[in-house]
Design a protein around this motif. Sequence first.
Motif, PDB file in Angstrom:
ATOM      1  N   THR A   1       0.711  -0.857   0.067  1.00 43.75           N
ATOM      2  CA  THR A   1      -0.371   0.062  -0.034  1.00 43.75           C
ATOM      3  C   THR A   1       0.400   1.032   0.410  1.00 43.75           C
ATOM      4  O   THR A   1       1.603   1.993   0.874  1.00 43.75           O
ATOM      5  CB  THR A   1      -1.137  -0.159   1.039  1.00 43.75           C
ATOM      6  OG1 THR A   1      -0.018  -0.073   2.446  1.00 43.75           O
ATOM      7  CG2 THR A   1      -1.950  -1.233   1.417  1.00 43.75           C
ATOM      8  N   LEU A   2       0.557   2.245  -1.285  1.00 43.53           N
ATOM      9  CA  LEU A   2       1.275   3.444  -0.788  1.00 43.53           C
ATOM     10  C   LEU A   2       0.166   4.666   0.059  1.00 43.53           C
ATOM     11  O   LEU A   2       0.863   5.264   0.357  1.00 43.53           O
ATOM     12  CB  LEU A   2       1.409   3.703  -2.468  1.00 43.53           C
ATOM     13  CG  LEU A   2       2.039   2.976  -3.623  1.00 43.53           C
ATOM     14  CD1 LEU A   2       2.629   4.213  -4.825  1.00 43.53           C
ATOM     15  CD2 LEU A   2       3.461   2.667  -2.886  1.00 43.53           C
ATOM     16  N   LEU A   3      -0.707   4.349  -0.080  1.00 44.16           N
ATOM     17  CA  LEU A   3      -1.475   4.839   0.372  1.00 44.16           C
ATOM     18  C   LEU A   3      -2.296   3.797   1.604  1.00 44.16           C
ATOM     19  O   LEU A   3      -3.366   3.360   0.617  1.00 44.16           O
ATOM     20  CB  LEU A   3      -2.736   6.020  -0.543  1.00 44.16           C
ATOM     21  CG  LEU A   3      -1.671   7.594  -0.336  1.00 44.16           C
ATOM     22  CD1 LEU A   3      -2.834   8.158  -1.468  1.00 44.16           C
ATOM     23  CD2 LEU A   3      -1.570   8.211   0.588  1.00 44.16           C
ATOM     24  N   PRO A   4      -2.052   4.334   3.187  1.00 50.22           N
ATOM     25  CA  PRO A   4      -3.768   2.818   3.321  1.00 50.22           C
ATOM     26  C   PRO A   4      -5.224   3.104   3.392  1.00 50.22           C
ATOM     27  O   PRO A   4      -5.215   4.076   2.996  1.00 50.22           O
ATOM     28  CB  PRO A   4      -3.596   3.123   4.897  1.00 50.22           C
ATOM     29  CG  PRO A   4      -2.526   3.974   5.403  1.00 50.22           C
ATOM     30  CD  PRO A   4      -1.493   4.994   3.884  1.00 50.22           C
ATOM     31  N   LEU A   5      -5.155   1.662   2.953  1.00 51.86           N
ATOM     32  CA  LEU A   5      -6.729   1.938   2.545  1.00 51.86           C
ATOM     33  C   LEU A   5      -7.526   2.311   4.005  1.00 51.86           C
ATOM     34  O   LEU A   5      -7.278   1.753   5.571  1.00 51.86           O
ATOM     35  CB  LEU A   5      -7.315   0.596   2.140  1.00 51.86           C
ATOM     36  CG  LEU A   5      -7.019   0.199   0.724  1.00 51.86           C
ATOM     37  CD1 LEU A   5      -6.059  -0.029   0.824  1.00 51.86           C
ATOM     38  CD2 LEU A   5      -7.582  -1.420   0.442  1.00 51.86           C
ATOM     39  N   THR A   6      -9.030   2.699   3.969  1.00 53.10           N
ATOM     40  CA  THR A   6      -9.582   2.919   4.996  1.00 53.10           C
ATOM     41  C   THR A   6     -10.823   2.270   6.073  1.00 53.10           C
ATOM     42  O   THR A   6     -10.729   1.593   7.037  1.00 53.10           O
ATOM     43  CB  THR A   6     -10.931   3.988   4.654  1.00 53.10           C
ATOM     44  OG1 THR A   6     -11.821   3.619   3.601  1.00 53.10           O
ATOM     45  CG2 THR A   6     -10.013   5.588   4.217  1.00 53.10           C
ATOM     46  N   SER A   7     -10.690   1.120   4.805  1.00 52.51           N
ATOM     47  CA  SER A   7     -11.217  -0.133   5.191  1.00 52.51           C
ATOM     48  C   SER A   7     -10.957  -1.327   4.722  1.00 52.51           C
ATOM     49  O   SER A   7     -10.731  -1.089   3.295  1.00 52.51           O
ATOM     50  CB  SER A   7     -12.538  -0.094   5.499  1.00 52.51           C
ATOM     51  OG  SER A   7     -13.384  -0.575   4.040  1.00 52.51           O
ATOM     52  N   THR A   8     -10.992  -2.647   4.587  1.00 53.61           N
ATOM     53  CA  THR A   8     -10.597  -3.741   4.039  1.00 53.61           C
ATOM     54  C   THR A   8     -12.345  -4.320   3.722  1.00 53.61           C
ATOM     55  O   THR A   8     -12.477  -5.911   3.033  1.00 53.61           O
ATOM     56  CB  THR A   8     -10.815  -4.684   5.023  1.00 53.61           C
ATOM     57  OG1 THR A   8     -11.125  -5.345   5.710  1.00 53.61           O
ATOM     58  CG2 THR A   8      -9.007  -4.275   5.291  1.00 53.61           C
ATOM     59  N   ALA A   9     -13.471  -3.486   3.139  1.00 51.89           N
ATOM     60  CA  ALA A   9     -14.344  -3.995   2.640  1.00 51.89           C
ATOM     61  C   ALA A   9     -15.182  -4.052   1.643  1.00 51.89           C
ATOM     62  O   ALA A   9     -14.135  -3.500   1.099  1.00 51.89           O
ATOM     63  CB  ALA A   9     -15.999  -2.859   3.501  1.00 51.89           C
ATOM     64  N   PRO A  10     -14.982  -5.492   0.817  1.00 52.53           N
ATOM     65  CA  PRO A  10     -15.265  -5.329  -0.253  1.00 52.53           C
ATOM     66  C   PRO A  10     -15.924  -3.908  -1.149  1.00 52.53           C
ATOM     67  O   PRO A  10     -16.390  -3.088  -0.774  1.00 52.53           O
ATOM     68  CB  PRO A  10     -16.192  -6.721  -1.356  1.00 52.53           C
ATOM     69  CG  PRO A  10     -16.673  -6.932   0.919  1.00 52.53           C
ATOM     70  CD  PRO A  10     -16.392  -5.622   1.296  1.00 52.53           C
ATOM     71  N   ALA A  11     -15.318  -3.789  -2.469  1.00 52.93           N
ATOM     72  CA  ALA A  11     -15.254  -2.529  -3.180  1.00 52.93           C
ATOM     73  C   ALA A  11     -16.331  -3.527  -4.724  1.00 52.93           C
ATOM     74  O   ALA A  11     -16.020  -3.963  -5.385  1.00 52.93           O
ATOM     75  CB  ALA A  11     -14.228  -2.195  -4.010  1.00 52.93           C
ATOM     76  N   ALA A  12     -17.406  -2.761  -4.439  1.00 48.96           N
ATOM     77  CA  ALA A  12     -18.591  -3.496  -5.777  1.00 48.96           C
ATOM     78  C   ALA A  12     -17.668  -1.946  -7.190  1.00 48.96           C
ATOM     79  O   ALA A  12     -16.906  -1.494  -7.583  1.00 48.96           O
ATOM     80  CB  ALA A  12     -19.178  -2.287  -5.389  1.00 48.96           C
ATOM     81  N   ALA A  13     -18.376  -3.039  -8.002  1.00 48.08           N
ATOM     82  CA  ALA A  13     -18.390  -2.787  -9.637  1.00 48.08           C
ATOM     83  C   ALA A  13     -18.477  -1.343  -9.686  1.00 48.08           C
ATOM     84  O   ALA A  13     -19.211  -0.655  -9.055  1.00 48.08           O
ATOM     85  CB  ALA A  13     -18.758  -4.220 -10.244  1.00 48.08           C
ATOM     86  N   GLY A  14     -17.280  -0.714 -10.219  1.00 48.12           N
ATOM     87  CA  GLY A  14     -17.361   0.817 -10.727  1.00 48.12           C
ATOM     88  C   GLY A  14     -16.241   1.477 -10.021  1.00 48.12           C
ATOM     89  O   GLY A  14     -16.561   2.413  -9.000  1.00 48.12           O
ATOM     90  N   GLY A  15     -17.164   0.753  -7.840  1.00 48.20           N
ATOM     91  CA  GLY A  15     -16.173   1.505  -7.040  1.00 48.20           C
ATOM     92  C   GLY A  15     -14.665   1.864  -7.196  1.00 48.20           C
ATOM     93  O   GLY A  15     -14.444   1.910  -5.461  1.00 48.20           O
ATOM     94  N   TRP A  16     -13.984   1.295  -7.754  1.00 46.09           N
ATOM     95  CA  TRP A  16     -12.584   0.853  -7.639  1.00 46.09           C
ATOM     96  C   TRP A  16     -11.963   1.198  -8.918  1.00 46.09           C
ATOM     97  O   TRP A  16     -12.868   0.951 -10.214  1.00 46.09           O
ATOM     98  CB  TRP A  16     -12.017  -0.361  -6.466  1.00 46.09           C
ATOM     99  CG  TRP A  16     -12.235  -1.330  -7.979  1.00 46.09           C
ATOM    100  CD1 TRP A  16     -12.980  -2.003  -7.341  1.00 46.09           C
ATOM    101  CD2 TRP A  16     -11.426  -2.063  -8.339  1.00 46.09           C
ATOM    102  NE1 TRP A  16     -13.682  -3.489  -8.681  1.00 46.09           N
ATOM    103  CE2 TRP A  16     -12.292  -3.207  -9.049  1.00 46.09           C
ATOM    104  CE3 TRP A  16     -10.224  -2.272  -9.034  1.00 46.09           C
ATOM    105  CZ2 TRP A  16     -11.859  -4.524 -10.142  1.00 46.09           C
ATOM    106  CZ3 TRP A  16      -9.528  -3.190  -9.868  1.00 46.09           C
ATOM    107  CH2 TRP A  16     -10.452  -4.295  -9.929  1.00 46.09           C
ATOM    108  N   GLN A  17     -11.045   1.247  -8.641  1.00 42.72           N
ATOM    109  CA  GLN A  17     -10.529   1.786  -9.872  1.00 42.72           C
ATOM    110  C   GLN A  17      -8.164   0.992 -10.193  1.00 42.72           C
ATOM    111  O   GLN A  17      -7.992   0.897  -9.692  1.00 42.72           O
ATOM    112  CB  GLN A  17      -9.904   3.467 -10.571  1.00 42.72           C
ATOM    113  CG  GLN A  17      -9.984   3.358 -11.397  1.00 42.72           C
ATOM    114  CD  GLN A  17      -9.739   5.110 -12.069  1.00 42.72           C
ATOM    115  OE1 GLN A  17      -8.907   5.727 -11.077  1.00 42.72           O
ATOM    116  NE2 GLN A  17     -10.573   5.639 -13.120  1.00 42.72           N
TER     117      GLN A  17
END
Length: 344
Positions: A323-339
């Motif tokens: 990780t270059l920037l820490p994630l706010t959570s480990t919750a699944p990211a839905a389609a279109g919600g990540w890149q």
Amino acid sequence: MTDATLPTIRTIDVASDAAQARVRARYRAERRFKSYGLAAICLTGLFLLVVLSDVVIKAWPAFTQYQLVLQVRVDPAEIDPQGTRDPAVIRAGDFRALLRDHLRARFSDVADRAGRRLLDGLLSSGADDRLRGMVVANPALIGQAVEVPALLSDDVDLYFKGVGTDITRINGRGTATTTASSGEVEVRTSGDDFVASLTAIKQNLFVRARADRAEADRLQRQADRATARAAELVRELAAAQTSGNGARIAQVQGAIKAATEEVESLSQKAAQLRQDAAALQARFDDKFGAEILSETLPSVLVAMNGGLVKANEVGPNLIRGVTLLPLTSTAPAAAGGWQMVTFV
């Protein structure tokens, strides 16, 4: 006597208003036809001019190449340690070492091994050819400082031409899950979302394999020329031995040794490049095999849950990285919600 029947003589009306109108209409139609033809030719010429201009503008950088002008001292210890001034011995000299040492001296603050490797990479693999040709043509340059234009590497040349890094952004189609919010993580998707990035990496491998094969062919041609020189020197040695010229015998023997060493060195480099090219080609042919990323391969990043993950390994539906920037959570990211972001 039989009476002959005379044929009926038709009269053509050319003087009436209707006849004149038909003639004028015919002339107008002919003028329109010529105008249409001329317009079509002009339009075709305009399109051709646009296409040729576009080709010339886009292709013009390929006809130019940036060079770095260096003031290099031609060290006799590197080029002609025996002082024979023999062209065969001079050709075998390590001219690239002269350029490399000059650059390292100019940038003496670059002391670590990785930094020096990057510094050496500024120059093209054929950067020393110009200096070699100058000294072979004029051996009096040995021991002097020579101003030589050295070719820059492909990456540096493209940088100066303003060709920037190609960045591709693709929205995730599947659901992305991660194993952690910081440190080393795995990101897995429910679909083959990383195939596009993997394809870009594979294409890079193919280009590198092709370049390695081309460089191997170039080195092999040099080796072949050195082999031919060695054969000529062997004939000269036989003539010198026949004449009993001891000085010439020693000189030719030294030149034969230098040419033989050059053949061995160039052949080994060419063989290694072909081996590297074969390994790269095998990785390219394995279309969906996971790839360990390096500095020479495209960079792949995943933006999800407010953080950023840099991939070290990429597969069709899985990346491993940090990780270059820490994630706010480990919750699944839905389609279109990540890149996915790929730097080629």
